[in-house]
Enzyme design. Structure first.
Site, short mmCIF file in Angstrom:
data_model
loop_
_atom_site.label_atom_id
_atom_site.label_comp_id
_atom_site.label_asym_id
_atom_site.label_seq_id
_atom_site.Cartn_x
_atom_site.Cartn_y
_atom_site.Cartn_z
CG HIS A 1 31.53 32.82 24.75
ND1 HIS A 1 32.59 32.04 25.10
CD2 HIS A 1 31.72 34.01 25.37
CE1 HIS A 1 33.39 32.72 25.91
NE2 HIS A 1 32.89 33.92 26.09
CB SER B 1 51.49 42.40 38.43
OG SER B 1 50.74 42.32 37.26
CE LYS C 1 46.82 43.07 34.03
NZ LYS C 1 46.32 44.01 35.01
CB SER D 1 31.73 28.16 48.06
OG SER D 1 33.12 28.30 48.14
CB THR E 1 44.81 42.02 27.22
OG1 THR E 1 43.42 42.00 27.54
CG2 THR E 1 45.44 40.74 27.71
CD GLU F 1 33.89 31.41 36.51
OE1 GLU F 1 33.30 32.19 37.28
OE2 GLU F 1 34.70 30.53 36.91
CD1 TRP G 1 32.50 24.07 29.79
CD2 TRP G 1 31.92 25.37 31.51
NE1 TRP G 1 32.88 25.35 29.49
CE2 TRP G 1 32.53 26.18 30.53
CE3 TRP G 1 31.47 25.98 32.69
CZ2 TRP G 1 32.70 27.56 30.67
CZ3 TRP G 1 31.65 27.36 32.82
CH2 TRP G 1 32.25 28.12 31.82
CG ASP H 1 42.03 36.03 60.13
OD1 ASP H 1 41.52 35.79 59.02
OD2 ASP H 1 42.40 35.15 60.91
#
Lengths: 178, 522
Positions: free
Chosen positions: B300, B265, B328, B166, B325, B252, B139, B103
């Site tokens: 940003h 993958s 990958k 959370s 990237t 994020e 947001w 678990d």
């Protein structure tokens, strides 16, 4: 201690540290702005600034004003422009009028343009960030005393000092005196 | 050990209390995935309101203020309500199965980290019914605009605190599980890629979620307690919020994509019937992307007036991310090279992921170039970019993962024809929706506006038609899930011919308590 619980404590401590770090970013940002002269924040004062024989050099200082969110203020510099010598102390003033029928609380933010010379502009006396109570239809003269550091790079021939006036009655109106 | 397990078996409750009190990773994974699916449709409905309004220039359906609430809530719900719970749900289901653990490490904490979510999202959603409406400043919650909103702000901030809490608890649990509960013989460099990507993601979560919590707390005290972190009248600086926010915000976006990389993958090697090409380089690439994500945030906000040195630094570091990237993407392609490929639904979604995510990656690279970003900033081009990396990126990976593991989880096989239909509808409509947004963006249409100049009409109309097609295609997805659960066609234990990993050694569906005796890994 159980290994899982140990991992849990370590990670919780890291979480709390990162929460603190977000607040640490505030002073880090301030220091960064001070070093780079971003935001036009003015430099700090020390006694070595005043020199007996000012250098034969003249710098134009212009004064401007803004009022935020169409607050009922009339706010303008007493003189639009001064020609000054680095290393000498000068005094000028701004005029603030409350055009409404009730007492208001006002506060002003200074800014120097171009930002990269901001650290050479030192204010000895200034009304910035103080909460000014200004009664209905009252007019006040707000003094600014400043000195320009003699180390001001030679390519800088003119500076602009801008004040932005905010109406903070809504936020801090309880501080008003009757 | 056996008696203990039998005891646990008898102990678990039935009915609603089973789900409320459960500490079982499979149950909690299921809860997360159901919540995510629900929120996917709620957030999707908001997106359709936005698109319906933008079908024509002028104001037709909603007033501008409600439109702004929709753009803000759509983003918050999709990020914190749909995508993150979906990824955590996959982690809950798969990580113990993949590393041979019975678990999660901290099962009660696991229960908490799920059950905070519905309440947090309920709080966030309730602001829609407030006087003055839901938060409407985007947001990103930039001050001073966000501080001028109605009473929704403190609710939104507390719900962000809870959503963050959370995620942090979930992340702590995932790290504690991966570091302490791997089957004997499973060294770190033998872990499945999905587990690796989640380990790194969990560290990112713990590092940046508290920073978001700090930033929104500063907003709260600025608004209600007279502090001046961002209030210019008190000597604060609104631009500082953008720095702190994006210090959270950029990691994020990698939190949202790295587990998706892990899913891809896993799926590509299965249907190519080859081992993942360059496993080690995949691990290092993931870690490099995570580390770089901490030093690129200001891309940003190129237009806030940074010193030239800053713009160059953030441009260079941002472009540097294209290297890991790229590693990958090339590894996935090399995995397929000379493989015996078949094209079942999860594989189709994964292939679309590679193509469409790369398009999103390239438009990101375009915006990394500071001088041209001044043109792209806050236009529909950025909207097209991040929807390309999040929808055919993260969302496709989640859908692929559900098709891939659903037979394992339920013991029932989904309808392949319907699955493929779902894939083609989704892929065609996602492109019809978002591709035209590149064009209107380049032509100068700003984002977050309910009305626009008439020359943008055609592309916006196409985009709106695409979005409704995409929405309808997802109802087909609901039907496929429903049909799978209701039918009798069972899946065998291995499900996929090329599947590898510990989860496939278990029966389908796996017993409620699996790997009570840890398996041996060679």
């Amino acid at each position: 201690m159980n290994k899982k619980i140990k991992t849990y404590y370590l990670l919780t401590a890291f979480t709390i540290f990162m929460f603190g770090f977000s607040y640490m970013l505030v002073p880090i940002y301030e220091v960064f702005c001070e070093i780079t002269g971003l935001n036009g924040k003015t430099g700090s004062i020390n006694s070595t600034l005043v020199i007996e024989k000012p250098v034969e050099r003249f710098v134009r200082v212009q004064f401007t004003s803004n009022v935020i969110n169409s607050a009922p203020f009339k706010f303008s510099p007493g003189k639009k422009e001064m020609v000054i010598q680095p290393g000498k102390i000068y005094t000028t003033f701004y005029t603030l009028t409350n055009q409404s029928n009730q007492p208001l609380l006002a506060t002003a933010n200074p800014s120097i343009t171009p930002g990269k010379y901001a650290e050479y502009f030192k204010k000895i006396e200034c009304f910035c960030f103080t909460h000014q109570q200004i009664n209905a239809n009252e007019t006040k003269e707000l003094a600014v005393q400043f000195i320009v550091d003699k180390k001001l790079p030679s390519e800088a021939t003119s500076l602009v000092l801008a004040y932005t006036m905010f109406d903070i009655t809504k936020q801090l109106g309880y501080k008003l005196e009757k | 050990m056996n008696t203990d397990a039998d005891h646990l078996h008898e102990d678990h409750k039935t009915g609603i209390m089973r789900w409320i009190t459960t500490t079982n990773h499979k149950d909690i994974g299921t809860l997360y995935l159901f919540l995510s699916l629900t929120m996917f449709f709620v957030g999707g409905a908001m997106a359709l309101i936005i698109r319906a309004e933008l079908f024509q220039p002028g104001l037709q359906l909603v007033n501008p203020d409600f439109f702004n609430q929709m753009t803000t809530m759509h983003a918050l719900i999709m990020i914190f309500g749909a995508l993150m719970p979906a990824l955590v749900g996959l982690a809950n289901w798969q990580i113990p199965l993949m590393i041979g653990a019975p678990d999660m490490a901290l099962p009660r904490l696991n229960n908490w980290s799920f059950w905070i979510l519905p309440f947090a999202l309920g709080m966030l959603g309730s602001t829609l019914f407030f006087e003055g409406g839901a938060p409407a400043a985007g947001w990103t919650l930039y001050p001073p605009l966000v501080l001028q909103g109605g009473d929704a702000l403190p609710y939104a901030i507390f719900s962000i605190h809870l959503l963050g809490l959370s995620s942090i608890l979930g992340a702590i649990n995932i790290i504690a599980t991966i570091l302490n509960m791997r089957a004997p013989g499973m060294t770190l460099m033998k872990m499945p890629m999905f587990v690796w990507t989640w380990l790194i993601t969990a560290f990112l979560l713990i590092a940046v979620m508290p920073v978001l919590a700090g930033a929104v707390t500063m907003l709260l005290t600025d608004r209600f307690f007279g502090t001046s972190f961002f209030t210019a009248s008190g000597g604060g600086d609104p631009v500082m919020f953008q720095h702190i926010f994006w210090f959270f915000g950029h990691p994020e976006v990698y939190i949202l994509i790295l587990p998706a990389f892990g899913v891809i993958s896993t799926i590509i090697p299965t249907f190519s019937r080859k081992k993942l090409f360059g496993y080690d380089s995949m691990v290092y690439a993931t870690a490099s992307i995570a580390l770089l994500s901490f030093i690129v945030w200001a891309h940003h906000m190129f237009t806030v007036g940074m010193p030239l040195a800053g713009e160059i630094f953030f441009m260079m570091t941002t472009m540097l991310i294209a290297v890991p990237t790229g590693v990958k993407v090339f590894n996935w392609i090399a995995t397929m090279w000379k493989g015996s490929m078949t094209f079942e639904t999860p594989m189709l979604f994964s292939l679309a992921f590679i193509v469409l995510f790369t398009i999103g990656g390239f438009s990101g690279l375009m915006m990394a170039i500071t001088p041209v970003d001044f043109q792209y900033h806050d236009t529909y081009f950025i909207v097209a970019h991040f929807h390309y990396v999040l929808v055919p990126g993260s969302v496709f990976a989640v859908i692929a993962a559900v098709y891939f593991w659903l037979p394992k989880w339920t013991g029932k096989m989904y309808d392949e024809t319907l699955g493929k239909t779902h894939f083609w509808l989704t892929t065609i409509f996602v492109n019809i929706t978002f591709f035209p947004q590149h064009f209107v963006g380049l032509a100068g249409m700003p984002r977050r506006i309910p009305d626009y100049a008439v020359q943008f009409t055609d592309f916006n109309a196409i985009s709106t038609i695409g979005s409704f097609g995409f929405g309808i295609a997802q109802i087909l997805f609901l039907y496929i899930l429903y049909k799978t659960l209701k039918q009798d066609v069972t899946a065998d234990n291995k499900v996929w011919e090329g599947a590898e990993g510990l989860e496939w050694t278990l029966p389908s569906p796996p017993p409620y308590h699996s790997f009570e005796e840890p398996p041996k890994v060679e």
